[in-house]
Write an enzyme that holds these catalytic residues in place. Structure first.
Site, short mmCIF file in Angstrom:
data_model
loop_
_atom_site.label_atom_id
_atom_site.label_comp_id
_atom_site.label_asym_id
_atom_site.label_seq_id
_atom_site.Cartn_x
_atom_site.Cartn_y
_atom_site.Cartn_z
N GLU A 11 8.40 28.55 9.71
CA GLU A 11 8.71 29.37 10.85
C GLU A 11 8.72 30.89 10.44
O GLU A 11 8.35 31.59 10.87
CB GLU A 11 9.83 28.97 11.64
CG GLU A 11 9.93 27.52 12.25
CD GLU A 11 8.94 27.38 13.13
OE1 GLU A 11 8.50 28.47 13.81
OE2 GLU A 11 8.68 26.39 13.78
N HIS A 24 -1.48 23.35 17.13
CA HIS A 24 -0.77 22.54 16.08
C HIS A 24 -1.84 21.46 15.64
O HIS A 24 -1.45 20.74 14.68
CB HIS A 24 0.38 21.93 16.87
CG HIS A 24 1.30 23.02 17.05
ND1 HIS A 24 1.33 23.69 18.12
CD2 HIS A 24 2.21 23.49 16.38
CE1 HIS A 24 2.42 24.67 18.43
NE2 HIS A 24 3.07 24.63 17.12
#
Length: 556
Positions: free
Chosen positions: A350, A451
């Site tokens: 992240e 993703h």
């Protein structure tokens, strides 16, 4: 495939390996601007263009890499950014995705209200603030167009905040593209602001033990707040990085984590601080990795820390980076099969979204979005190797620690064989790809979530670093039953890796000096080849390894 397979989303950080945006080399910028004017074809220059330098990196041999944002008649150009590479004032090349100079009118035929309505048809009625719109030139596709950037904010069904940008054609109202400012770990999402770091009163640095969920007992840098007479989970040695407790809510900044005796957590969920220990440890190792590996001080390269908010929402099986507040939020999982999402590779993933935002700014859709996700997977994994914690054995399996019942097939993604999730393609679309590797025709590939399309770049990086070597526990005779032939798309089982150190240096240089916002897989191949040539020489073993690894995932 479960929603967890989409875990680890985009984080966005700013900065460079050389000079940060706060200390830009003005002389290098002037030389780059001169090179732009003297080389209009290479820079796709129009008479109405203007440029703002975002960062400067100077190589040891004097080559200057100046990253620039472009405006056209005063309007931001989405996809118009570039990197100017020059030496001694002579242009060496450019990294740019514009095919030709921009030539569009800047008078819209569509009203602002009509643009907001057109975007609202896609977003729906569950928005939480008045939508906004501003004119831009959208140049992330082949033909630049005048467009409105319409922003809607809200909350997705799983609780992830949303800050969705729609690019609406300012002539006919068509939706040209959309991009979320919130980069999730598991599900694509956007986000409402989770707050900013509280301003410190009279404080002094301190350190104390932390008892984490995943990392074992770890040292924490904290601070003693003399005003409040309590210890706070703020690391003043790393830009005042702070950890807060959202109280299982989803608004505001949360409450700064504090402790009376400077001993944090109890290694179990019964103490809410244990989750914060993992988050703090992950931030620490991520900061140190970028600093010690690439000379990057802080996410943006400006020495400023971010904020991490744990215990976000209820039964939230995700984590996300919010570009707008420069902060991360971590869910607690579902309380049964999935634990809090604070494993080190998730934190590193992240935070690395932030590095992408500060450098290449890869647009979070299409192939550039897949590369954005892959960059976070790559560096999240390299951060796990950097930490080398026996409680979190480093590997190329992402997010396996968050599952309550460990198993070989419990993971978010696997870099060495993306198709183990039965969705992520191993190979770039190619009719010759073997069956059973998630091969997709281009028409399907282009519609896949970022993703999943990230898998091809993840696969490339694994092969570059390690070669066609099956990781322990996944080889023949195990449930995965992989062989070297399972790891390559072209049969090159003799592929030899160059090691993680060289591979990560090549990828980082490619990201920070050669990739731009609309870079696709072909562009990533070119960027890594250029980076390898800069670092190790044209025609070097390392550059050939880059070419071979891309060929092994069908990118040519």
């Amino acid at each position: 495939m479960s929603s967890l397979a989409k875990a680890l989303s985009v984080a966005i950080l700013m900065g460079t390996a050389g000079q940060s945006a706060a200390a830009i080399n003005g002389a290098a910028v002037d030389r780059a601007l001169t090179a732009v004017r003297l080389n209009p074809a290479a820079t796709r220059l129009s008479a109405a263009d203007a440029f703002t330098a975002r960062s400067v990196i100077v190589d040891a041999n004097g080559t200057e890499h100046v990253r620039m944002d472009r405006t056209y008649r005063g309007l931001p150009v989405i996809g118009g950014d570039m990197v100017v590479h020059s030496r001694a004032g002579v242009l060496q090349g450019t990294s740019v995705t514009l095919a030709k100079p921009i030539n569009v009118g800047v008078t819209p035929a569509l009203s602002v209200d009509s643009a907001i309505t057109a975007a609202g048809v896609q977003f729906g009625t569950q928005f939480e603030a008045v939508p906004s719109a501003s004119l831009v030139v959208f140049a992330a596709s082949a033909n630049p167009k005048l467009a409105y950037d319409v922003l809607y904010t809200g909350t997705a069904k799983d609780g992830t905040p949303q800050r969705m940008h729609y690019y609406v054609d300012a002539l006919d109202g068509a939706i040209l593209a959309k991009e979320d400012a919130i980069k999730t770990g598991i599900l694509p999402g956007t986000g409402a602001q989770t707050g900013t770091t509280p301003p410190p009163p009279s404080v002094t640095p301190a350190s104390g033990p932390g008892y984490s969920l995943f990392a074992g007992t770890v040292p924490l840098n904290t601070q003693w707040n003399a005003t409040r007479r309590i210890y706070e989970l703020v690391d003043s040695t790393r830009g005042n990085t702070a950890i807060t407790d959202m109280g299982n809510g989803y608004r505001g900044a949360g409450t700064l984590m504090v402790d009376a005796d400077n001993k944090w957590g109890n290694a179990a969920l019964s103490d809410r601080v244990s989750t914060g220990v993992d988050a703090s440890y992950g931030f620490t190792k991520t900061w140190d990795f970028y600093k010690n590996t690439f000379g990057r001080v802080g996410i943006r390269g400006d020495g400023v820390g971010a904020m991490g908010a744990v215990h976000y929402s209820i039964n939230y099986v995700n984590a996300f980076w919010n570009d707008d507040c420069f902060c991360m939020s971590f869910g607690d999982g579902n309380g049964t099969t999935v634990r809090p999402l604070v494993a080190i590779d998730i934190v590193g993933h992240e935070v690395s979204h932030g590095v992408t935002a500060a450098t290449a700014k890869l647009i979070y859709s299409g192939e550039s979005g897949g590369l954005n996700e892959a960059n976070s997977d790559i560096f999240g994994t390299m951060i796990e190797y950097y930490a080398n914690n026996a409680n979190q054995p480093p590997n190329y399996v992402i997010g396996e620690q968050i599952f309550a019942t460990p198993a070989w097939n419990k993971f978010i993604r696997t870099m060495f064989k993306p198709y183990l999730d039965k969705t992520s393609p191993d190979c770039y679309p190619n009719a010759a790809n073997p069956a059973g590797t998630g091969n997709r025709p281009m028409s399907e590939w282009s519609m896949m979530d970022v993703h999943y399309t990230s898998g091809v770049a993840n696969h490339f990086f694994y092969l570059l670093a390690e070669g066609a070597v099956v990781p322990a526990g996944y080889d023949a005779g195990t449930p995965a039953n992989l062989t070297p032939a399972s790891l390559v798309c072209n049969g090159n089982t003799a592929l030899v890796g160059i090691g993680r150190e060289a591979a990560q240096q090549i990828w980082y240089k490619a990201l920070t000096q050669y990739m731009v916002s609309n870079t696709n897989y072909a562009g990533a191949r070119a960027a890594t080849l250029s980076a390898a040539a800069d670092l190790y020489g044209a025609g070097s073993r390392e550059q050939q390894a880059v070419a071979d690894a891309w060929a092994a995932v069908s990118v040519f």
